[in-house]
Design a protein around this motif. Structure first.
Motif, short mmCIF file in Angstrom:
data_model
loop_
_atom_site.label_atom_id
_atom_site.label_comp_id
_atom_site.label_asym_id
_atom_site.label_seq_id
_atom_site.Cartn_x
_atom_site.Cartn_y
_atom_site.Cartn_z
N TRP A 203 0.75 -1.09 0.01
CA TRP A 203 -0.14 -0.14 -0.12
C TRP A 203 0.86 1.17 0.17
O TRP A 203 1.83 1.19 0.39
CB TRP A 203 -0.76 0.19 1.24
CG TRP A 203 -2.04 -0.95 1.50
CD1 TRP A 203 -2.72 -1.44 0.33
CD2 TRP A 203 -2.31 -1.52 2.63
NE1 TRP A 203 -3.79 -2.18 1.14
CE2 TRP A 203 -3.49 -2.33 2.27
CE3 TRP A 203 -1.97 -1.36 4.03
CZ2 TRP A 203 -4.16 -2.91 3.11
CZ3 TRP A 203 -2.61 -2.33 4.83
CH2 TRP A 203 -3.81 -2.96 4.40
N ARG A 204 0.33 2.17 -0.60
CA ARG A 204 0.96 3.66 -0.35
C ARG A 204 0.80 4.11 1.26
O ARG A 204 1.83 4.44 1.86
CB ARG A 204 0.25 4.85 -1.07
CG ARG A 204 0.68 6.27 -0.64
CD ARG A 204 -0.13 7.16 -1.39
NE ARG A 204 0.05 8.77 -0.83
CZ ARG A 204 1.20 9.43 -1.13
NH1 ARG A 204 2.24 8.95 -2.28
NH2 ARG A 204 1.18 10.46 -0.52
N GLY A 205 -0.06 3.66 1.66
CA GLY A 205 -0.60 3.47 3.12
C GLY A 205 -1.77 2.81 3.47
O GLY A 205 -2.56 2.73 2.42
N PRO A 206 -2.23 2.73 4.71
CA PRO A 206 -3.44 1.85 4.71
C PRO A 206 -4.49 2.97 4.90
O PRO A 206 -4.55 4.05 5.36
CB PRO A 206 -3.31 1.27 6.17
CG PRO A 206 -2.30 1.89 6.96
CD PRO A 206 -1.55 2.67 6.08
N LYS A 207 -5.89 2.42 4.42
CA LYS A 207 -7.06 3.24 4.58
C LYS A 207 -7.59 3.15 5.99
O LYS A 207 -7.08 1.88 6.78
CB LYS A 207 -8.01 2.92 3.64
CG LYS A 207 -7.59 2.82 2.21
CD LYS A 207 -8.33 4.01 1.35
CE LYS A 207 -7.88 3.81 -0.13
NZ LYS A 207 -6.54 3.88 -0.26
N ASP A 208 -8.45 3.76 6.52
CA ASP A 208 -9.05 3.80 8.06
C ASP A 208 -9.47 2.52 8.29
O ASP A 208 -9.48 1.79 9.02
CB ASP A 208 -10.09 4.82 8.32
CG ASP A 208 -9.16 6.34 8.35
OD1 ASP A 208 -7.96 6.39 8.61
OD2 ASP A 208 -9.90 7.34 8.31
N ARG A 209 -10.25 1.91 6.85
CA ARG A 209 -10.92 0.82 7.21
C ARG A 209 -10.14 -0.56 7.31
O ARG A 209 -10.62 -1.66 7.67
CB ARG A 209 -12.11 0.62 5.90
CG ARG A 209 -11.40 0.49 4.50
CD ARG A 209 -12.31 0.04 3.38
NE ARG A 209 -11.80 -0.16 2.24
CZ ARG A 209 -11.34 0.79 1.07
NH1 ARG A 209 -11.68 1.88 1.45
NH2 ARG A 209 -10.59 0.40 0.24
N ASP A 210 -8.77 -0.43 6.73
CA ASP A 210 -7.90 -1.59 6.85
C ASP A 210 -7.41 -1.81 8.16
O ASP A 210 -6.97 -2.71 8.54
CB ASP A 210 -6.80 -1.15 6.15
CG ASP A 210 -6.83 -1.01 4.56
OD1 ASP A 210 -7.94 -1.84 3.77
OD2 ASP A 210 -6.58 -0.15 3.78
N ILE A 211 -7.62 -0.72 9.10
CA ILE A 211 -6.71 -0.88 10.29
C ILE A 211 -7.32 -1.81 11.28
O ILE A 211 -6.61 -2.77 11.86
CB ILE A 211 -6.54 0.44 11.15
CG1 ILE A 211 -5.81 1.49 10.25
CG2 ILE A 211 -6.01 0.31 12.53
CD1 ILE A 211 -4.31 1.19 10.13
N PRO A 212 -8.75 -2.06 11.41
CA PRO A 212 -9.09 -3.00 12.30
C PRO A 212 -8.82 -4.46 11.84
O PRO A 212 -8.58 -5.11 12.79
CB PRO A 212 -10.96 -2.90 12.24
CG PRO A 212 -10.86 -1.47 11.79
CD PRO A 212 -9.78 -1.06 10.79
N LYS A 213 -8.78 -4.79 10.56
CA LYS A 213 -8.54 -6.18 10.01
C LYS A 213 -6.78 -6.20 10.48
O LYS A 213 -6.44 -7.45 10.91
CB LYS A 213 -8.69 -6.20 8.61
CG LYS A 213 -8.84 -7.51 8.47
CD LYS A 213 -9.54 -7.85 6.72
CE LYS A 213 -9.38 -9.24 6.43
NZ LYS A 213 -9.78 -9.62 4.91
N VAL A 214 -6.13 -5.30 10.38
CA VAL A 214 -4.75 -5.67 10.59
C VAL A 214 -4.38 -5.66 12.05
O VAL A 214 -3.62 -6.39 12.40
CB VAL A 214 -3.73 -4.35 9.99
CG1 VAL A 214 -2.38 -4.57 10.35
CG2 VAL A 214 -3.99 -4.30 8.32
N ALA A 215 -5.20 -4.83 12.75
CA ALA A 215 -5.11 -5.05 14.23
C ALA A 215 -5.54 -6.42 14.69
O ALA A 215 -5.09 -6.72 15.84
CB ALA A 215 -6.12 -3.80 14.86
#
Ligand code: SAM
Ligand code: DTB
Ligand code: SF4
Length: 344
Positions: free
Chosen positions: A109-121
């Motif tokens: 990614w260039r960087g994560p989107k807000d919606r990606d964070i819970p899954k990575v968390a």
């Protein structure tokens, strides 16, 4: 000269000329000095073992000239969506069984989107529950991301500056050097440990290799982990035909990193498949204290695990930071330790 005494305090005011003069030392002198610094600050027989997993592969909008995952280059890397948590966990368990103490999850990614964070968390929480250290490399972080990752139990965030500030513009055009410094600051402020290094062998000069190390050493805190990657030239990328760096120049880069950031763990990172065992031994002597183990990095190859275990045995090295009592017979870790320490 500063940096010549193994007890030199951690400094953040390195001048380029000082770092260049370390590079210019006679090779044997530089290696003796670097090894003295290494032995004064670290156990020179211990190597931290990390395993990488690409949790989101390919299709990246950025233009990093070295990268097989940039969509604009035709490298044969197939774009895939973010992996499921249970599949990540399975790979982390296998990495732990092979002797890794840290699991590093990378996303193209260039960087994560807000919606990606819970899954990575969720991935971070589950990997952490296996007793492993966690690391993520997801690109530029947005508002609040570093803290959310920290709250999920992330130990390290990897974000490389990649090259010296004055060569950066030759390699990457879709984001600025300063953007990277901003993300590094977010990581530090959130209390995450920083993993930050760069790539050598991209056609830079020795002065630019010194500039890369100067930029790292003069960060407000030295990164706890400093990956030094040798370019893996991938067909289809603009750097596919870059001239390979002289192996001794690569060893010098490890040695100078060791001297200017004495407390950091320097990782002999990408490019080991292209290195001889003898060259890797020199890198360990010069101060490398960490590797990636596992047959794949993110998309490119890495030495076979069995080969690395044998290399550890031949060099009397052992994996660092196993999370159970390694001497308790019958544990996977005890078997690995025994297998690495057994003299062939
Ligand atoms: N997309 C995120 C980013 O760029 O920060 C995370 C993943 S990116 C692949 C992580 C790092 O891998 C890059 O900063 C670069 O240092 C390293 N890397 C990528 N391709 C490489 C190659 N061909 N050879 C050596 N290192 C490479
Ligand atoms: C780092 O400095 N090197 C690793 C890790 N951090 C993420 C990545 C190396 C990638 C090599 C190319 C590939 O396998 O795609
Ligand atoms: Fe994308 Fe990271 Fe590769 Fe750059 S290094 S193209 S940001 S995956």
């Amino acid at each position: 000269m500063d940096g010549m005494n193994p007890d030199t305090p951690v400094r953040h005011d390195w001048k380029l000329a000082e770092i260049e003069s370390l590079f210019d030392l006679p090779f044997m002198w530089l290696l003796s000095r670097a090894h003295a610094v290494h032995a004064a600050n670290h156990d020179p027989d211990a190597v931290q073992v990390s395993t990488l997993l690409s949790i989101k592969t390919g299709g990246c909008p950025e233009d990093c000239a070295y990268c097989p995952q940039a969509q604009r280059y035709h490298t044969g890397v197939e774009a895939q969506k973010l992996m499921d948590v249970k599949d990540v966990l399975e790979r982390a368990r296998a990495a732990r069984a092979a002797g890794a103490s840290r699991f590093c999850m990378g996303a193209a990614w260039r960087g994560p989107k807000d919606r990606d964070i819970p899954k990575v968390a969720a991935m971070i929480r589950e990997v952490k529950a296996l007793g492993m250290e966690t690391c993520a490399t997801l690109g530029l972080l947005g508002e609040g991301h570093a803290q959310q990752l920290k709250d999920a139990g992330l130990d390290y965030y990897n974000h490389n500056i990649d090259t010296s500030p004055d060569y950066y513009g030759e390699i990457i055009h879709t984001r600025e050097f300063e953007d990277r410094l901003d993300t590094l600051e977010d990581i530090r402020v959130a209390g995450l440990k920083t993993c930050c290094g760069g790539i050598v062998g991209m056609g830079e000069t020795r002065a630019q290799r010194a500039g890369l190390l100067q930029a790292l050493a003069n960060l407000p805190e030295h990164p706890q982990s400093v990956p030094i990657n040798q370019l893996v030239p991938v067909p289809g990328t603009p750097l596919a035909d870059a001239q390979k760096i002289d192996p001794f120049e690569f060893v010098r880069t490890i040695a100078v990193a060791r001297v200017v950031m004495p407390k950091s763990v320097v990782r002999l990172s990408a490019g080991r498949q292209q290195m001889s065992d003898e060259m890797q031994a020199l890198c360990f002597f010069a101060g490398a204290g960490s590797i990636f183990m596992g047959e794949k990095l993110l998309t490119t190859g890495n030495p076979e695990v069995e080969h690395d275990h044998a290399l550890f045995r031949r060099l009397d090295l052992h994996p660092m930071h196993l999370n159970v009592d390694v001497h308790e017979p019958g544990t996977v870790q005890a078997d690995i330790l025994e297998s690495c320490m057994h003299v062939v």
